[in-house]
Design a protein around this motif. Structure first.
Motif, mmCIF file in Angstrom:
data_model
loop_
_atom_site.group_PDB
_atom_site.id
_atom_site.type_symbol
_atom_site.label_atom_id
_atom_site.label_comp_id
_atom_site.label_asym_id
_atom_site.label_seq_id
_atom_site.Cartn_x
_atom_site.Cartn_y
_atom_site.Cartn_z
ATOM 1 N N GLU A 99 2.540 40.269 29.093
ATOM 2 C CA GLU A 99 1.869 39.279 28.256
ATOM 3 C C GLU A 99 0.586 39.904 27.750
ATOM 4 O O GLU A 99 -0.083 40.633 28.481
ATOM 5 N N GLN A 100 0.268 39.653 26.496
ATOM 6 C CA GLN A 100 -0.949 40.245 25.928
ATOM 7 C C GLN A 100 -1.587 39.296 24.928
ATOM 8 O O GLN A 100 -0.885 38.604 24.182
ATOM 9 N N GLU A 101 -2.915 39.298 24.932
ATOM 10 C CA GLU A 101 -3.636 38.502 23.945
ATOM 11 C C GLU A 101 -4.112 39.429 22.830
ATOM 12 O O GLU A 101 -4.579 40.540 23.094
ATOM 13 N N PHE A 102 -3.980 38.969 21.601
ATOM 14 C CA PHE A 102 -4.388 39.769 20.447
ATOM 15 C C PHE A 102 -5.447 39.030 19.654
ATOM 16 O O PHE A 102 -5.432 37.798 19.585
ATOM 17 N N SER A 103 -6.336 39.800 19.037
ATOM 18 C CA SER A 103 -7.306 39.180 18.141
ATOM 19 C C SER A 103 -7.512 40.100 16.948
ATOM 20 O O SER A 103 -7.041 41.245 16.933
ATOM 21 N N GLY A 104 -8.210 39.577 15.952
ATOM 22 C CA GLY A 104 -8.555 40.382 14.789
ATOM 23 C C GLY A 104 -7.332 40.880 14.032
ATOM 24 O O GLY A 104 -6.304 40.209 13.953
ATOM 25 N N PHE A 105 -7.442 42.099 13.511
ATOM 26 C CA PHE A 105 -6.391 42.657 12.656
ATOM 27 C C PHE A 105 -5.055 42.765 13.390
ATOM 28 O O PHE A 105 -3.993 42.472 12.828
ATOM 29 N N GLU A 106 -5.122 43.167 14.659
ATOM 30 C CA GLU A 106 -3.886 43.332 15.423
ATOM 31 C C GLU A 106 -3.150 41.994 15.568
ATOM 32 O O GLU A 106 -1.920 41.929 15.454
ATOM 33 N N SER A 107 -3.902 40.933 15.795
ATOM 34 C CA SER A 107 -3.318 39.599 15.898
ATOM 35 C C SER A 107 -2.645 39.200 14.595
ATOM 36 O O SER A 107 -1.559 38.599 14.576
ATOM 37 N N ARG A 108 -3.262 39.569 13.495
ATOM 38 C CA ARG A 108 -2.692 39.259 12.180
ATOM 39 C C ARG A 108 -1.390 40.011 11.959
ATOM 40 O O ARG A 108 -0.395 39.456 11.506
ATOM 41 N N VAL A 109 -1.386 41.299 12.301
ATOM 42 C CA VAL A 109 -0.171 42.105 12.125
ATOM 43 C C VAL A 109 0.964 41.532 12.986
ATOM 44 O O VAL A 109 2.092 41.365 12.522
ATOM 45 N N VAL A 110 0.640 41.220 14.229
ATOM 46 C CA VAL A 110 1.658 40.685 15.141
ATOM 47 C C VAL A 110 2.228 39.372 14.586
ATOM 48 O O VAL A 110 3.448 39.167 14.570
#
Ligand code: CO
Length: 178
Positions: free
Chosen positions: A127-138
């Motif tokens: 499980e991983q939390e993403f933020s910023g650009f990476e969150s957008r790509v995901v």
């Protein structure tokens, strides 16, 4: 022994892009070859992310490299059977493109953060939390696994702005099928 795979991009409005993709069940050498070929096509196409339906594969696989740089393979990310379990944070607008929509860009609104459950290429769950650009790509690539496309999330103004380019893609698709 094993032959390298070579993929081509599936462009809008191919119906392949509209399917809900099927989960991966075999974490084997075939999956490793598929992921390697997806990353290669992503880099040669100058993309930062790619989902399996974009290479005509009905599988819940997404790859990305937030640096968009084949010289930084340590930045390659692979998510198998991902599930976005939560999205939160402020919503923001950011210009997105998509390899299935060459030449088309639109400001898309998405929440800033998301938490994902997925499997790695060996079949280990994480499980991983993403933020910023990476969150957008995901979130963009995850949409592909659900059959949701850039054009669905565009504002009416961006749809109008891209009307000619979208119509051209539809024409191109029709001509390759006749
Ligand atoms: Co895309």
């Amino acid at each position: 022994m094993s032959e390298a795979l070579e993929f081509a991009l599936t462009l809008y409005p191919s119906p392949i892009l509209r399917r809900t993709a099927t989960p991966v069940t075999d974490f084997d050498a075939g999956l490793e070859r598929t992921v390697a070929a997806m990353l290669e096509l992503m880099f040669t196409s100058k993309g930062v992310g790619l989902a399996a339906p974009q290479v005509g594969l009905d599988r819940r696989i997404l790859v990305y490299n937030p640096e968009g740089d084949p010289e930084q393979p340590e930045a390659n990310r692979i998510l198998i059977n991902p599930v976005i379990v939560s999205r939160d944070g402020d919503k923001s607008l950011y210009e997105e493109g998509c390899l299935s929509f060459p030449g088309i860009y639109a400001e898309i609104e998405r929440p800033d953060r998301c938490t994902v459950e997925a499997y790695d290429i060996k079949g280990n769950r994480f499980e991983q939390e993403f933020s910023g650009f990476e969150s957008r790509v995901v979130q963009h690539e995850y949409d592909h696994l659900e059959g949701i496309l850039l054009v669905d999330r565009m504002s009416p103004a961006d749809k109008l702005k891209n009307r000619a380019a979208l119509a051209e893609l539809v024409e191109r698709y029709k001509s390759t099928r006749s």
